[in-house]
Design an enzyme around this catalytic site. Sequence first.
Site, short mmCIF file in Angstrom:
data_model
loop_
_atom_site.label_atom_id
_atom_site.label_comp_id
_atom_site.label_asym_id
_atom_site.label_seq_id
_atom_site.Cartn_x
_atom_site.Cartn_y
_atom_site.Cartn_z
N PRO A 1 45.43 11.36 28.31
CG PRO A 1 44.75 9.23 28.98
CD PRO A 1 44.57 10.68 29.28
CG ASP A 2 47.81 10.83 21.67
OD1 ASP A 2 47.36 9.78 21.15
OD2 ASP A 2 48.00 11.88 21.01
CB ILE A 3 44.29 6.19 23.36
CG1 ILE A 3 43.66 6.58 24.71
CG2 ILE A 3 44.10 4.71 23.10
CD1 ILE A 3 42.21 6.82 24.69
CG ASN B 1 34.13 14.80 20.58
OD1 ASN B 1 33.50 13.97 19.95
ND2 ASN B 1 35.15 14.49 21.38
CE LYS C 1 46.75 15.03 14.10
NZ LYS C 1 45.38 15.53 13.99
CE LYS D 1 48.18 12.10 17.82
NZ LYS D 1 46.94 12.03 18.58
O1 C5P Z 1 45.93 14.66 17.84
P1 C5P Z 1 44.60 14.35 17.26
O2 C5P Z 1 43.48 14.33 18.25
O3 C5P Z 1 44.23 15.12 16.04
O4 C5P Z 1 44.79 12.84 16.73
C1 C5P Z 1 43.74 12.09 16.22
C2 C5P Z 1 44.05 10.63 16.36
O5 C5P Z 1 44.63 10.34 17.62
C3 C5P Z 1 42.81 9.79 16.29
O6 C5P Z 1 43.15 8.54 15.76
C4 C5P Z 1 42.39 9.67 17.75
O7 C5P Z 1 41.60 8.53 17.98
C5 C5P Z 1 43.74 9.56 18.42
N1 C5P Z 1 43.77 10.15 19.76
C6 C5P Z 1 43.89 9.34 20.86
N2 C5P Z 1 43.95 9.88 22.12
C7 C5P Z 1 43.91 11.21 22.28
C8 C5P Z 1 43.78 12.06 21.19
C9 C5P Z 1 43.71 11.52 19.94
O8 C5P Z 1 43.92 8.11 20.69
N3 C5P Z 1 43.98 11.70 23.51
#
Ligand code: C5P
Length: 425
Positions: A319-321, A223, A353, A357
């Site tokens: 993975p969603d960090i 991106n 969000k 999260k």
């Molecule tokens: O769900 P979305 O991508 O919109 O969320 C954005 C936030 O989540 C940002 O802080 C981004 O750094 C974090 N994020 C993450 N890992 C992912 C996707 C998003 O840490 N796989």
Amino acid sequence: MEKAGLLLYINVMTHSLENKTVLLIITGGIAAYKALDLIRLIKKAGGDVRCILTEGGAQFVTPLSVSALSENEVYTDLFSLKDESEMGHIRLSREADLIIVAPASADFIAKMAHGRADDLASATILASDKPILIAPAMNPEMWAKEAAQDNIAALKERGITTIGPAQGDTACGETGTGRMSEPEEIFAAIIGFFHEQPLKGYKALVTAGPTYEPIDPVRFLGNRSSGKQGYAIATALFEAGAEVTLVAGPSVLPDPPGITTQRIETAQEMWQACEAALPAHIAVCAAAVSDWAPKTQKDSKIKKRRNHTPPSIALKENPDILARLAKAGPQRPDMLIGFAAETDNLIENAREKLSRKNCDLIVANAINAGEKVFGSDQNHVHLVTIHEDEHWPRADKKVIARKLVQRIVKHLKEDQDNVARIHAA
Ligand code: C5P
């Protein structure tokens, strides 16, 4: 904070050493080569460096390299008619905001302790009315000697600050205390001298930039994130005194001084680097992590074939960090901040969000048509918590970073006050 105070804070912190002059005295020791890195770090932070090279110092680094890196003339000789008429030893100290001696040899420390003034460096120190910071560097036996320790004690007694020396192997092949502290550590002490450091003792983790998810050896899913906002936040946290690990996806930005930067490519690698950086008191997830990665990575380039339909790429979720950090149990950072870029319903989506999260604060970007955010030096954000949202005017990403750090400090302080109140009850 009062508006005037806030403006002053932002101004002071935008370019951390801008309008500051550091006089660096390089004395004779093998660690003199590290002084070149220190010059580079001070220049990078916008500071002006003037250098005095002692006769011993000039045995280890050349006036030409010192002058080229500092972009200033180098001063060496107390008895030079030219130097004294252009910039005498009195003026050299008067025009500096801070004097650093790095490396400070055993001999130079002894000279300082005894008020000698037989060369330009020692005469400048004796004539100075400015704060002095020294980074001793010598053989461990020399450092341990009573004479050297007495000299150091005398300097400390007079208000001179020492950085190091560090432990480890020295150039003479012996191990012990005597190595000059690393340039980054001396640089951190300089920053600490000029700025209030409310986050001293805190550990911070910042993610920044995009991730690249390989499709084959030449193609990837990625991106447009430049990493500028995350890098600015890492720098602002460092300037506020925190020990910072920056986990950065591919970005053209150089590693910020004083910060441990881990370069990664994929979301999976980003998570591993973040996990390894725990525990941290503060985590700011500013990276634009790819939501998906190709299910499989081809070992060789996918060929374009005539009259064939284009290949389809099966994706798997990354993975969603941010969410994982929130679930890190006892290792969950005390302050966890996420970012959200939205085109519609900014506040509602950001708040959704926030709770999904489980983070403490979302910095929400409105991706409006005609307003450039990706790659721009400026950003336009709203701060969203469970209870409030706050609109910040469009500003330089560095300014946004400083303001965010102020907010972090306020939050952590309120938390501490609450804990203190609970204990007192
Ligand atoms: O769900 P979305 O991508 O919109 O969320 C954005 C936030 O989540 C940002 O802080 C981004 O750094 C974090 N994020 C993450 N890992 C992912 C996707 C998003 O840490 N796989």
